[in-house]
Design a protein around this motif. Structure first.
Motif, PDB file in Angstrom:
ATOM      1  N   LYS A 108      -0.472  17.729  -1.220  1.00  0.00           N
ATOM      2  CA  LYS A 108      -0.394  17.677  -2.679  1.00  0.00           C
ATOM      3  C   LYS A 108      -1.104  16.438  -3.242  1.00  0.00           C
ATOM      4  N   GLY A 109      -1.698  15.653  -2.381  1.00  0.00           N
ATOM      5  CA  GLY A 109      -2.457  14.476  -2.829  1.00  0.00           C
ATOM      6  C   GLY A 109      -1.575  13.350  -3.341  1.00  0.00           C
ATOM      7  N   GLU A 110      -0.319  13.291  -2.877  1.00  0.00           N
ATOM      8  CA  GLU A 110       0.599  12.271  -3.405  1.00  0.00           C
ATOM      9  C   GLU A 110       0.700  11.060  -2.476  1.00  0.00           C
ATOM     10  N   VAL A 111      -0.448  10.620  -2.015  1.00  0.00           N
ATOM     11  CA  VAL A 111      -0.470   9.471  -1.104  1.00  0.00           C
ATOM     12  C   VAL A 111      -1.459   8.442  -1.651  1.00  0.00           C
ATOM     13  N   PRO A 112      -1.079   7.152  -1.683  1.00  0.00           N
ATOM     14  CA  PRO A 112      -1.998   6.143  -2.217  1.00  0.00           C
ATOM     15  C   PRO A 112      -3.284   6.073  -1.400  1.00  0.00           C
ATOM     16  N   PRO A 113      -4.390   5.667  -2.034  1.00  0.00           N
ATOM     17  CA  PRO A 113      -5.651   5.547  -1.284  1.00  0.00           C
ATOM     18  C   PRO A 113      -5.529   4.518  -0.171  1.00  0.00           C
ATOM     19  N   ALA A 114      -6.240   4.769   0.933  1.00  0.00           N
ATOM     20  CA  ALA A 114      -6.132   3.852   2.088  1.00  0.00           C
ATOM     21  C   ALA A 114      -7.493   3.715   2.758  1.00  0.00           C
ATOM     22  N   LYS A 115      -7.593   2.720   3.650  1.00  0.00           N
ATOM     23  CA  LYS A 115      -8.846   2.464   4.372  1.00  0.00           C
ATOM     24  C   LYS A 115      -8.868   3.173   5.719  1.00  0.00           C
ATOM     25  N   ALA A 116      -7.677   3.336   6.321  1.00  0.00           N
ATOM     26  CA  ALA A 116      -7.640   3.878   7.679  1.00  0.00           C
ATOM     27  C   ALA A 116      -6.232   4.401   7.999  1.00  0.00           C
ATOM     28  N   ILE A 117      -6.162   5.143   9.083  1.00  0.00           N
ATOM     29  CA  ILE A 117      -4.855   5.660   9.555  1.00  0.00           C
ATOM     30  C   ILE A 117      -4.636   5.151  10.976  1.00  0.00           C
ATOM     31  N   VAL A 118      -3.391   4.717  11.263  1.00  0.00           N
ATOM     32  CA  VAL A 118      -3.040   4.357  12.647  1.00  0.00           C
ATOM     33  C   VAL A 118      -1.833   5.184  13.055  1.00  0.00           C
ATOM     34  N   THR A 119      -1.984   5.914  14.146  1.00  0.00           N
ATOM     35  CA  THR A 119      -0.893   6.769  14.598  1.00  0.00           C
ATOM     36  C   THR A 119      -0.764   6.677  16.127  1.00  0.00           C
ATOM     37  N   SER A 120       0.051   7.559  16.700  1.00  0.00           N
ATOM     38  CA  SER A 120       0.269   7.513  18.155  1.00  0.00           C
ATOM     39  C   SER A 120       0.589   8.914  18.653  1.00  0.00           C
ATOM     40  N   ASN A 121       0.799   9.006  19.957  1.00  0.00           N
ATOM     41  CA  ASN A 121       1.192  10.313  20.500  1.00  0.00           C
ATOM     42  C   ASN A 121       2.719  10.423  20.619  1.00  0.00           C
ATOM     43  N   LEU A 122       3.458   9.622  19.887  1.00  0.00           N
ATOM     44  CA  LEU A 122       4.917   9.717  19.809  1.00  0.00           C
ATOM     45  C   LEU A 122       5.250  10.445  18.515  1.00  0.00           C
ATOM     46  N   PRO A 123       6.480  10.849  18.231  1.00  0.00           N
ATOM     47  CA  PRO A 123       7.599  10.905  19.173  1.00  0.00           C
ATOM     48  C   PRO A 123       7.702  12.278  19.836  1.00  0.00           C
ATOM     49  N   CYS A 124       6.914  13.262  19.291  1.00  0.00           N
ATOM     50  CA  CYS A 124       7.040  14.632  19.764  1.00  0.00           C
ATOM     51  C   CYS A 124       5.757  15.376  19.365  1.00  0.00           C
ATOM     52  N   ASP A 125       5.620  16.615  19.827  1.00  0.00           N
ATOM     53  CA  ASP A 125       4.381  17.358  19.539  1.00  0.00           C
ATOM     54  C   ASP A 125       4.164  17.539  18.034  1.00  0.00           C
ATOM     55  N   GLY A 126       5.247  17.879  17.312  1.00  0.00           N
ATOM     56  CA  GLY A 126       5.133  18.114  15.866  1.00  0.00           C
ATOM     57  C   GLY A 126       4.672  16.864  15.142  1.00  0.00           C
ATOM     58  N   GLY A 127       5.333  15.734  15.448  1.00  0.00           N
ATOM     59  CA  GLY A 127       5.004  14.473  14.778  1.00  0.00           C
ATOM     60  C   GLY A 127       3.581  14.042  15.088  1.00  0.00           C
ATOM     61  N   MET A 128       3.206  14.168  16.371  1.00  0.00           N
ATOM     62  CA  MET A 128       1.866  13.725  16.792  1.00  0.00           C
ATOM     63  C   MET A 128       0.779  14.603  16.157  1.00  0.00           C
ATOM     64  N   SER A 129       0.959  15.930  16.203  1.00  0.00           N
ATOM     65  CA  SER A 129      -0.126  16.820  15.754  1.00  0.00           C
ATOM     66  C   SER A 129      -0.273  16.835  14.234  1.00  0.00           C
ATOM     67  N   SER A 130       0.758  16.389  13.509  1.00  0.00           N
ATOM     68  CA  SER A 130       0.629  16.388  12.045  1.00  0.00           C
ATOM     69  C   SER A 130      -0.515  15.466  11.597  1.00  0.00           C
TER      70      SER A 130
END
Ligand code: SF4
Length: 468
Positions: free
Chosen positions: A160-182
């Motif tokens: 829905k585009g309700e996220v402030p503008p950002a320069k980059a994303i940092v994520t991980s392969n935790l905590p589960c398949d759903g969380g990681m693949s999102s």
């Protein structure tokens, strides 16, 4: 009379403080810009209702317990607005971080982290139905309905585009398949450079520690290349030292919770950890609040006679707290005298971060905390990771019953239910598995959750409701 005045004064004071934090944010961002943002990001309107948490969580609790709970809520709002301020004011320094990647390193680099999942965690606590639109938006775009509603809510906010503008994303392969693949979805939507921390399957080995330390170094180099952030190692050391002080204060609180009846319980324990250790680790305000909560508990214990809470049963909660029924334990205290003494999101046996030797040992300490993050430390690796802490806590805190928040979207933990039943039977630990969905009350309503608890308390614990 004096007690009643004190009660209302505490309530009134903390509600005013909530408004003060919101007003300070408005002034810092600028009232006109803030008004525009309220239209652009409708979830901010829910934040204006944060005082509802006082009514839900504080009502009916004895004075020091009431004050400790109000203090945690106030700290959560203050922290949230403190996080939002830099995110809204310095867009060129904003990075979107997954809830599994805490912000110590980002803060030391002078970046403004915006935790992607935070709204999906905080908003349903304030308004139980608020995530439904975002969950629907996500499912309407083809996200499988049976994955966890936390990543679904988060993806919905991004769609829905309700996220402030950002320069980059940092994520991980935790905590589960759903969380990681999102994050594949979020990366495609925002078209931002994205860094994924790789966390080994079995994290509790020396090899994993060294491997992940190098992963963190790779992340720092990547952030220096893709953002204006620059690592300040002295700042990182200060943050880690303050985090160690937070741990020290929390251990004192946990020690107090071993006393029966415990002088404080529930939100004073789990919301404190959830909020401060995941959002503001190493912030002096966090340490101060935990110490104040410890002082309130001590005051109760040292009073002559000690100020005890009515506590008939001591519960352990496994899995994240029930977001759309966040006052479950306030209700359960009154209905059956159930005290929530410990939960899986808080409990850990991780050592302090070593800040005195080398940068490497400091990164290993931070890395150990990330690899053993909330949810992940119990749902990843061998099944013992899920089970061992439960039975340790059972003995250490004198727990009478285990309540598993059986979130339907959490496949990892659902898979453990059979073996858990057997283990609980062997240990003589009474087990309640609450069937529900973490953030979507349409799946199982508040009333239906109460019915499950009533059934367990009356049939298994042979308890009578004391509030009707
Ligand atoms: S609750 Fe379970 S399914 Fe949801 S994000 Fe956490 S580990 Fe994943």
């Amino acid at each position: 009379m004096k007690q009643a005045i004190g009660y209302y004064w505490t309530d009134y004071r903390f509600r005013l403080m909530t408004w003060r934090h919101i007003l300070v944010l408005m002034l810092k961002v600028g009232p006109v810009k803030m008004l525009r943002l309220l239209f652009q990001y409708p979830w901010m309107v829910t934040l204006l209702k944060a005082n509802r948490l006082h009514k839900k969580l504080c009502t009916g609790r004895p004075p020091a317990y009431h004050k400790a709970t109000a203090m945690v809520i106030n700290g959560a709002v203050a922290g949230y607005t403190n996080m939002l301020g830099p995110v809204l004011r310095y867009p060129d320094r904003v990075i979107i971080n997954q809830d599994m990647v805490p912000p110590e390193i980002f803060h030391a680099m002078g970046l403004a982290p915006f935790m992607a999942e935070l709204n999906g965690i905080m908003l349903p606590m304030i308004d139980p139905h608020v995530m439904e639109d975002y969950i629907d938006a996500s499912e309407n775009q083809g996200i499988p309905p049976d994955i966890c509603s936390l990543p679904k809510s988060t993806m919905g906010l991004f769609m829905k585009g309700e996220v402030p503008p950002a320069k980059a994303i940092v994520t991980s392969n935790l905590p589960c398949d759903g969380g990681m693949s999102s994050y594949t979805v979020m990366e495609n939507l925002l078209q931002l450079p994205t860094f994924r921390l790789d966390i080994p399957f079995d994290v509790n080995t020396p090899k994993a520690l060294v491997y992940f330390r190098e992963e963190l170094k790779r992340m720092i180099q990547w952030l220096e290349a893709h953002t204006p952030g620059r690592m300040d190692w002295d700042r990182l050391r200060e943050i880690c030292e303050e985090r160690n002080r937070m741990v020290e204060a929390e251990l004192e609180l946990w020690e107090m919770l071993r006393v029966r009846p415990a002088p404080l319980a529930a939100e004073a324990m789990y919301l404190t950890h959830l909020w401060y250790f995941n959002l503001f680790p190493g912030h002096p305000d966090a340490t101060r609040t935990i110490r104040r909560i410890v002082d309130l508990g001590r005051k109760n214990l040292e009073a002559e006679p000690p100020v005890v809470r009515p506590e008939k049963y001591r519960a352990l909660l496994w899995n994240p707290p029930l977001l759309h029924f966040i006052d479950l334990f306030n209700w359960a205290e009154k209905a059956y005298g159930v005290s929530l003494i410990m939960d899986s999101m808080s409990f850990n046996r991780l050592p302090y971060i070593d800040t005195t030797t080398t940068r490497d040992t400091m990164l290993e300490g931070i890395g150990r905390n990330i690899m053993n993050g909330p949810m992940a430390r119990h749902t990843r690796g061998p099944a013992d990771n899920y089970l061992d802490d439960i039975f340790y806590i059972h003995k250490h805190f004198g727990i009478d019953m285990l309540w598993v928040a059986g979130h339907i979207g959490c496949k990892n933990t659902q898979a453990m239910n059979g073996i858990l039943r057997e283990k609980c039977r062997e240990a003589g630990l009474r087990l309640l598995i609450i069937n529900y969905d973490l953030s979507d009350p349409r799946v199982v309503s508040r009333e239906a959750i109460i019915e499950q608890v009533n059934h367990f308390m009356e049939n298994i614990m042979q308890a009578k409701r004391q509030d009707i």
